[in-house]
Design a protein around this motif. Sequence first.
Motif, PDB file in Angstrom:
ATOM      1  N   ALA A   1     -14.402  -0.648  -2.797  1.00  0.00           N
ATOM      2  CA  ALA A   1     -15.761  -0.156  -2.950  1.00  0.00           C
ATOM      3  C   ALA A   1     -16.479  -0.876  -4.094  1.00  0.00           C
ATOM      4  O   ALA A   1     -17.649  -0.620  -4.348  1.00  0.00           O
ATOM      5  CB  ALA A   1     -15.745   1.348  -3.205  1.00  0.00           C
TER       6      ALA A   1
ATOM      7  N   TYR B   1      -4.209   3.436 -12.147  1.00  0.00           N
ATOM      8  CA  TYR B   1      -4.329   3.443 -10.682  1.00  0.00           C
ATOM      9  C   TYR B   1      -5.219   2.287 -10.219  1.00  0.00           C
ATOM     10  O   TYR B   1      -4.870   1.550  -9.283  1.00  0.00           O
ATOM     11  CB  TYR B   1      -4.907   4.773 -10.204  1.00  0.00           C
ATOM     12  N   GLU B   2      -6.345   2.108 -10.872  1.00  0.00           N
ATOM     13  CA  GLU B   2      -7.257   1.038 -10.475  1.00  0.00           C
ATOM     14  C   GLU B   2      -6.620  -0.341 -10.706  1.00  0.00           C
ATOM     15  O   GLU B   2      -6.781  -1.252  -9.891  1.00  0.00           O
ATOM     16  CB  GLU B   2      -8.581   1.140 -11.243  1.00  0.00           C
TER      17      GLU B   2
ATOM     18  N   MET C   1     -15.665  -0.554  -7.246  1.00  0.00           N
ATOM     19  CA  MET C   1     -15.786   0.395  -8.356  1.00  0.00           C
ATOM     20  C   MET C   1     -14.558   0.405  -9.249  1.00  0.00           C
ATOM     21  O   MET C   1     -14.521   1.115 -10.253  1.00  0.00           O
ATOM     22  CB  MET C   1     -16.008   1.808  -7.795  1.00  0.00           C
ATOM     23  N   GLY C   2     -13.558  -0.373  -8.891  1.00  0.00           N
ATOM     24  CA  GLY C   2     -12.290  -0.340  -9.625  1.00  0.00           C
ATOM     25  C   GLY C   2     -12.417  -0.802 -11.069  1.00  0.00           C
ATOM     26  O   GLY C   2     -12.074  -0.065 -12.001  1.00  0.00           O
TER      27      GLY C   2
ATOM     28  N   ALA D   1       1.539   2.259  -3.498  1.00  0.00           N
ATOM     29  CA  ALA D   1       0.350   2.341  -4.347  1.00  0.00           C
ATOM     30  C   ALA D   1       0.175   3.719  -4.941  1.00  0.00           C
ATOM     31  O   ALA D   1       0.250   4.717  -4.235  1.00  0.00           O
ATOM     32  CB  ALA D   1      -0.890   1.963  -3.545  1.00  0.00           C
ATOM     33  N   GLY D   2      -0.015   3.772  -6.239  1.00  0.00           N
ATOM     34  CA  GLY D   2      -0.192   5.042  -6.938  1.00  0.00           C
ATOM     35  C   GLY D   2       1.062   5.445  -7.701  1.00  0.00           C
ATOM     36  O   GLY D   2       1.007   6.294  -8.577  1.00  0.00           O
TER      37      GLY D   2
ATOM     38  N   ARG E   1     -11.089  -2.131   3.263  1.00  0.00           N
ATOM     39  CA  ARG E   1     -12.255  -1.266   3.065  1.00  0.00           C
ATOM     40  C   ARG E   1     -12.193  -0.036   3.973  1.00  0.00           C
ATOM     41  O   ARG E   1     -12.618   1.052   3.585  1.00  0.00           O
ATOM     42  CB  ARG E   1     -13.553  -2.025   3.363  1.00  0.00           C
ATOM     43  N   GLU E   2     -11.667  -0.233   5.168  1.00  0.00           N
ATOM     44  CA  GLU E   2     -11.553   0.906   6.090  1.00  0.00           C
ATOM     45  C   GLU E   2     -10.646   1.999   5.533  1.00  0.00           C
ATOM     46  O   GLU E   2     -10.769   3.166   5.898  1.00  0.00           O
ATOM     47  CB  GLU E   2     -11.035   0.441   7.454  1.00  0.00           C
ATOM     48  N   MET E   3      -9.735   1.605   4.652  1.00  0.00           N
ATOM     49  CA  MET E   3      -8.853   2.596   4.026  1.00  0.00           C
ATOM     50  C   MET E   3      -9.535   3.287   2.848  1.00  0.00           C
ATOM     51  O   MET E   3      -8.952   4.161   2.217  1.00  0.00           O
ATOM     52  CB  MET E   3      -7.566   1.929   3.534  1.00  0.00           C
ATOM     53  N   GLY E   4     -10.751   2.866   2.552  1.00  0.00           N
ATOM     54  CA  GLY E   4     -11.472   3.498   1.447  1.00  0.00           C
ATOM     55  C   GLY E   4     -11.319   2.758   0.132  1.00  0.00           C
ATOM     56  O   GLY E   4     -11.771   3.221  -0.908  1.00  0.00           O
ATOM     57  N   PHE E   5     -10.678   1.579   0.188  1.00  0.00           N
ATOM     58  CA  PHE E   5     -10.578   0.739  -1.009  1.00  0.00           C
ATOM     59  C   PHE E   5     -11.702  -0.290  -0.959  1.00  0.00           C
ATOM     60  O   PHE E   5     -12.453  -0.359   0.010  1.00  0.00           O
ATOM     61  CB  PHE E   5      -9.231   0.007  -1.045  1.00  0.00           C
TER      62      PHE E   5
ATOM     63  N   ASN F   1     -14.664   1.448 -13.127  1.00  0.00           N
ATOM     64  CA  ASN F   1     -13.939   2.689 -13.458  1.00  0.00           C
ATOM     65  C   ASN F   1     -13.006   2.469 -14.641  1.00  0.00           C
ATOM     66  O   ASN F   1     -12.897   3.305 -15.529  1.00  0.00           O
ATOM     67  CB  ASN F   1     -13.082   3.156 -12.276  1.00  0.00           C
TER      68      ASN F   1
ATOM     69  N   PHE G   1       0.811  -1.218   0.000  1.00  0.00           N
ATOM     70  CA  PHE G   1       0.000   0.000   0.000  1.00  0.00           C
ATOM     71  C   PHE G   1       0.848   1.273   0.000  1.00  0.00           C
ATOM     72  O   PHE G   1       0.420   2.315  -0.457  1.00  0.00           O
ATOM     73  CB  PHE G   1      -0.965   0.016   1.187  1.00  0.00           C
TER      74      PHE G   1
END
Lengths: 149, 114
Positions: A112, A52-53, A114-115, A23-24, A106-110, A118, A20
């Motif tokens: 969802a 990114y996704e 939607m990857g 990541a990015g 999921r708590e980190m906002g991943f 997207n 992580f």
Amino acid sequence: MTARDEHALEMDFAVGRHDFAAAGEVASRVKQVLRQLGIASDLVRRAAVATYEAEMNLVIHSNGGKVVLRVDSERIVVEACDLGPGIPDIELAMREGYSTASDEVREMGFGAGMGLPNMRRCSDSFKIDSSVGRGTTVTTVIYIAEPGS
Amino acid sequence: MTVQEIADALGMACVAGSSGMDREVTSGYASDLLSDVMGHARDGAIWVTSQVHQNVVAVALLLNLSAVVIAGGLQLMEDAAARADARGMPMLSTELPAFEVAGRLYRLGVRGEV
């Protein structure tokens, strides 16, 4: 990509499982390279989002893999290949909101769900090849010029 | 409006990336789901969230957002702050909850893209 296309470029980026912290970075590099090539900013943005996704999917779900960027005068191709575990039901994985990510992720906002949607939205052509136990390849193609033009 | 003008108007502190405070804010987005932001936030948007890790900075940079507002008095993680400083992505901090931040941004004229 054809051998006669002297502007063709290919780059590989390794992505580690659950890395992580990095990541990015692949998406950031891809964005930088495409900008340097003078690609239009809306195409750069779509490629950056798709990358990114793809990168996050490798970090979250795969046993490790790589992202390959290919660019020629006609198109940008972002291909994410991993070493498993594979997607048992691709149709389900494509459904917006569906995710197999852990609570921690999921708590980190991943996670969802939607990857992949997207990525499809950002691409002119989108393909998933997956085999459980072997791995997954997700290919995103963004056209720079109309094919054959 | 610039990020600086918005921070001043709402009494928000810049906790990292202060070199980007002159960025122009052209819209707003609020979400804690990174892929939601990836899919929908526009170039120049100010992003209101309660996520505090470094992937927030990565998303903001990739999308050319103007700034990130960490709502609810949460504290930005150190590695995230370092990344934001290195790349000049303003990270604003406020005790106000996300709903309130969005409302006050709206009152200042910031709009979502709908």
